[in-house]
Design a protein around this motif. Structure first.
Motif, PDB file in Angstrom:
ATOM      1  N   MET A 101      40.530  28.596  35.735  1.00 15.96           N
ATOM      2  CA  MET A 101      40.419  29.899  36.235  1.00 15.96           C
ATOM      3  C   MET A 101      42.307  30.555  36.459  1.00 15.96           C
ATOM      4  SD  MET A 101      37.745  29.379  37.562  1.00 15.96           S
ATOM      5  CE  MET A 101      37.939  27.570  38.305  1.00 15.96           C
ATOM      6  N   ILE A 102      42.203  31.734  35.873  1.00 14.50           N
ATOM      7  CA  ILE A 102      42.857  32.455  35.539  1.00 14.50           C
ATOM      8  C   ILE A 102      43.183  33.958  36.649  1.00 14.50           C
ATOM      9  CG2 ILE A 102      43.808  31.839  33.902  1.00 14.50           C
ATOM     10  CD1 ILE A 102      43.668  34.306  32.276  1.00 14.50           C
ATOM     11  N   LYS A 103      44.208  34.405  36.866  1.00 13.01           N
ATOM     12  CA  LYS A 103      43.997  35.784  37.347  1.00 13.01           C
ATOM     13  C   LYS A 103      42.860  37.016  37.608  1.00 13.01           C
ATOM     14  CE  LYS A 103      48.395  36.251  39.623  1.00 13.01           C
ATOM     15  NZ  LYS A 103      47.814  35.184  40.390  1.00 13.01           N
ATOM     16  N   ASN A 104      42.248  37.425  37.976  1.00 13.06           N
ATOM     17  CA  ASN A 104      40.842  38.457  37.502  1.00 13.06           C
ATOM     18  C   ASN A 104      41.684  39.457  36.692  1.00 13.06           C
ATOM     19  OD1 ASN A 104      39.173  36.982  40.112  1.00 13.06           O
ATOM     20  ND2 ASN A 104      40.132  38.571  41.560  1.00 13.06           N
ATOM     21  N   ALA A 105      41.114  39.323  36.243  1.00 13.44           N
ATOM     22  CA  ALA A 105      40.504  40.534  35.136  1.00 13.44           C
ATOM     23  C   ALA A 105      41.684  41.444  35.415  1.00 13.44           C
ATOM     24  CB  ALA A 105      39.701  41.025  33.216  1.00 13.44           C
ATOM     25  N   HIS A 106      40.995  42.381  36.311  1.00 14.59           N
ATOM     26  CA  HIS A 106      41.064  43.555  37.659  1.00 14.59           C
ATOM     27  C   HIS A 106      42.943  43.660  37.730  1.00 14.59           C
ATOM     28  CE1 HIS A 106      39.359  42.495  40.465  1.00 14.59           C
ATOM     29  NE2 HIS A 106      38.364  42.180  39.903  1.00 14.59           N
ATOM     30  N   ARG A 107      43.241  41.975  37.764  1.00 11.07           N
ATOM     31  CA  ARG A 107      44.711  41.596  38.808  1.00 11.07           C
ATOM     32  C   ARG A 107      45.047  41.959  40.095  1.00 11.07           C
ATOM     33  NH1 ARG A 107      46.057  45.069  33.827  1.00 11.07           N
ATOM     34  NH2 ARG A 107      46.919  46.728  35.745  1.00 11.07           N
ATOM     35  N   ILE A 137      25.776  35.948  47.627  1.00  7.95           N
ATOM     36  CA  ILE A 137      26.661  35.407  49.264  1.00  7.95           C
ATOM     37  C   ILE A 137      28.102  35.804  48.441  1.00  7.95           C
ATOM     38  CG2 ILE A 137      25.761  33.070  48.598  1.00  7.95           C
ATOM     39  CD1 ILE A 137      27.705  31.743  46.634  1.00  7.95           C
ATOM     40  N   PRO A 138      28.917  35.360  49.517  1.00 10.87           N
ATOM     41  CA  PRO A 138      30.207  36.110  49.320  1.00 10.87           C
ATOM     42  C   PRO A 138      31.219  35.377  47.779  1.00 10.87           C
ATOM     43  CG  PRO A 138      29.887  35.387  51.249  1.00 10.87           C
ATOM     44  CD  PRO A 138      28.882  34.616  51.163  1.00 10.87           C
ATOM     45  N   LEU A 139      31.792  37.008  47.616  1.00 11.15           N
ATOM     46  CA  LEU A 139      32.952  36.740  46.772  1.00 11.15           C
ATOM     47  C   LEU A 139      34.575  36.400  46.883  1.00 11.15           C
ATOM     48  CD1 LEU A 139      33.753  35.341  43.560  1.00 11.15           C
ATOM     49  CD2 LEU A 139      33.557  37.778  43.349  1.00 11.15           C
ATOM     50  N   LYS A 140      35.733  35.760  47.666  1.00 11.79           N
ATOM     51  CA  LYS A 140      36.291  36.799  47.698  1.00 11.79           C
ATOM     52  C   LYS A 140      37.370  36.324  46.934  1.00 11.79           C
ATOM     53  CE  LYS A 140      36.378  33.559  51.529  1.00 11.79           C
ATOM     54  NZ  LYS A 140      37.132  32.849  53.009  1.00 11.79           N
ATOM     55  N   ASN A 141      38.370  36.570  46.021  1.00  9.06           N
ATOM     56  CA  ASN A 141      39.426  35.192  45.359  1.00  9.06           C
ATOM     57  C   ASN A 141      40.118  36.180  44.587  1.00  9.06           C
ATOM     58  OD1 ASN A 141      38.256  36.323  42.365  1.00  9.06           O
ATOM     59  ND2 ASN A 141      36.593  35.101  43.030  1.00  9.06           N
ATOM     60  N   GLN A 142      41.515  35.623  44.639  1.00  7.92           N
ATOM     61  CA  GLN A 142      42.567  36.910  43.453  1.00  7.92           C
ATOM     62  C   GLN A 142      42.151  36.014  42.040  1.00  7.92           C
ATOM     63  OE1 GLN A 142      45.975  38.263  44.462  1.00  7.92           O
ATOM     64  NE2 GLN A 142      47.119  38.282  43.122  1.00  7.92           N
ATOM     65  N   ASP A 143      42.171  34.774  41.536  1.00  5.64           N
ATOM     66  CA  ASP A 143      42.511  34.378  40.523  1.00  5.64           C
ATOM     67  C   ASP A 143      40.614  33.237  39.987  1.00  5.64           C
ATOM     68  OD1 ASP A 143      45.400  34.177  40.795  1.00  5.64           O
ATOM     69  OD2 ASP A 143      45.779  31.839  40.209  1.00  5.64           O
ATOM     70  N   GLY A 144      39.892  34.528  40.507  1.00 12.27           N
ATOM     71  CA  GLY A 144      38.334  33.693  40.009  1.00 12.27           C
ATOM     72  C   GLY A 144      38.156  33.720  38.061  1.00 12.27           C
ATOM     73  N   GLN A 145      39.036  34.142  37.708  1.00 13.72           N
ATOM     74  CA  GLN A 145      38.245  34.683  36.281  1.00 13.72           C
ATOM     75  C   GLN A 145      38.780  32.993  34.741  1.00 13.72           C
ATOM     76  OE1 GLN A 145      39.770  36.979  31.615  1.00 13.72           O
ATOM     77  NE2 GLN A 145      40.583  37.036  34.249  1.00 13.72           N
TER      78      GLN A 145
END
Lengths: 241, 89
Positions: A101-107, A137-145
């Protein structure tokens, strides 16, 4: 039926995971990162959070915690293991699951109720769903890609090992990320190993197990969503069977 | 005490969101003409004793198992920083 939940320094969602196990009808057992003792549990949940501050890479240091050696052995022996969010990142770092997993594409950090399509109902953790069912279901993260090389992605597709895919229908989020919330390859939200006992996903089923405390279900009311509970009842059933 | 410097970079085929954010901020500050930015990591390892081939082998293993994740990152260099010995590994 004893299901263990591992707590690392920086874990946030262990209490909710223990609660989900209890609501599903199993006995929740707390496991500590620093002890190499699985306390006779029959399944293991690696919960979400920011273990070891996510220093270096998300999950990178947790992988070497004393308890993880036992978890890896147990997983290779067929014990059901579920990694949620940071737990999924840890499973990737241990190579029990492929990719990273890397940072979300929208950062940005993103928190929203996320629709998912259930694509594989043969795993230890998803037998209680119907193939093609859309859950929220809930989703909550920064590094989800989720990323992996093309060969790994093709293998996951061909072997039906993509368990959950992001689906449209979320109520908010950055423009361009209405369905896929973070740029994950092939819209992947969760995958399994070849044996189907190890499952990792970024969204949080443990936050959607009790009406009144879950995500909003459009048309059914606020906080009424309990779509995550079937993951915990599935494993219970697979162990009894 | 000799120092070993390890550089880790995101793999070329992996999108680098941090580098993208930096690239987007540069023109806002008036720094024009920068086509792209990729952000990596630099580790400085102070080593006790002499750096032998064996030490370098073990540091290389540390670099590929803990300091980087081969799925998303490459170890681009492992350099010994020592005035007496500028050897590259």
């Amino acid at each position: 039926m004893r299901i263990g939940v591992v707590t690392f320094p920086g874990t946030l969602d262990d209490r909710d995971a223990l609660r989900a196990v209890r609501i599903a009808g199993a006995e929740p057992v707390t496991l500590w990162h620093g002890e190499d003792d699985l306390q006779d549990v029959e399944a293991i949940v690696l919960p979400g959070g920011f273990s070891y501050g996510d220093y270096l890479r998300a999950g990178a240091i947790s992988r070497f915690a004393p308890v993880m050696e036992k978890v890896v052995d147990a997983a290779k022996g067929g014990m059901p293991v579920l990694g949620i969010c940071n737990g999924f990142q840890i499973l990737c770092e241990t190579h029990l699951l492929p990719g990273a997993m890397i940072k979300n594409a929208h950062r940005a950090f993103l928190c929203r109720d996320q629709p998912l399509t259930v694509e594989n109902t043969r795993t230890a953790w998803t037998s209680g769903y119907e193939a093609g069912q859309v859950i929220r279901i809930p989703l909550k993260n920064q590094d989800g890609q989720y990323v992996a090389d093309e060969r790994t992605l093709a293998e996951l597709e061909d072997e039906g090992r993509i368990v959950f895919r992001y689906a449209a229908g979320a109520t908010h989020g950055p423009a361009g990320f209405e369905a896929n919330p973070n740029g994950s390859r092939h819209d992947i939200a969760g995958i399994t190993n070849a044996a189907g006992n190890v499952v990792g996903l970024m969204p949080h089923p443990e936050h959607a197990v009790e009406a009144g405390f879950g995500p909003d279900q459009p048309g059914e009311g606020t906080r009424s969503g309990t779509d995550g509970l079937a993951m915990f009842t599935s494993v219970l059933r697979s162990m009894v069977a | 005490m000799p120092r070993v410097v390890v550089h880790v970079m995101p793999k070329p085929e992996i999108l680098d969101p941090q580098g993208k954010a930096v690239a987007a901020a540069l023109p806002r500050l008036g720094f024009e003409g920068i086509a792209s930015v990729r952000q990596g990591k630099r580790f400085e390892l102070e080593v006790e004793g002499e750096i032998t081939d064996q030490v370098l082998v073990s540091l290389r293993e540390a670099a590929t198992t803990l300091l980087s994740n081969p799925v998303i990152e490459d170890v681009v260099s492992i350099d010994v920083e020592d005035a007496a010995d500028g050897a590259q590994a």
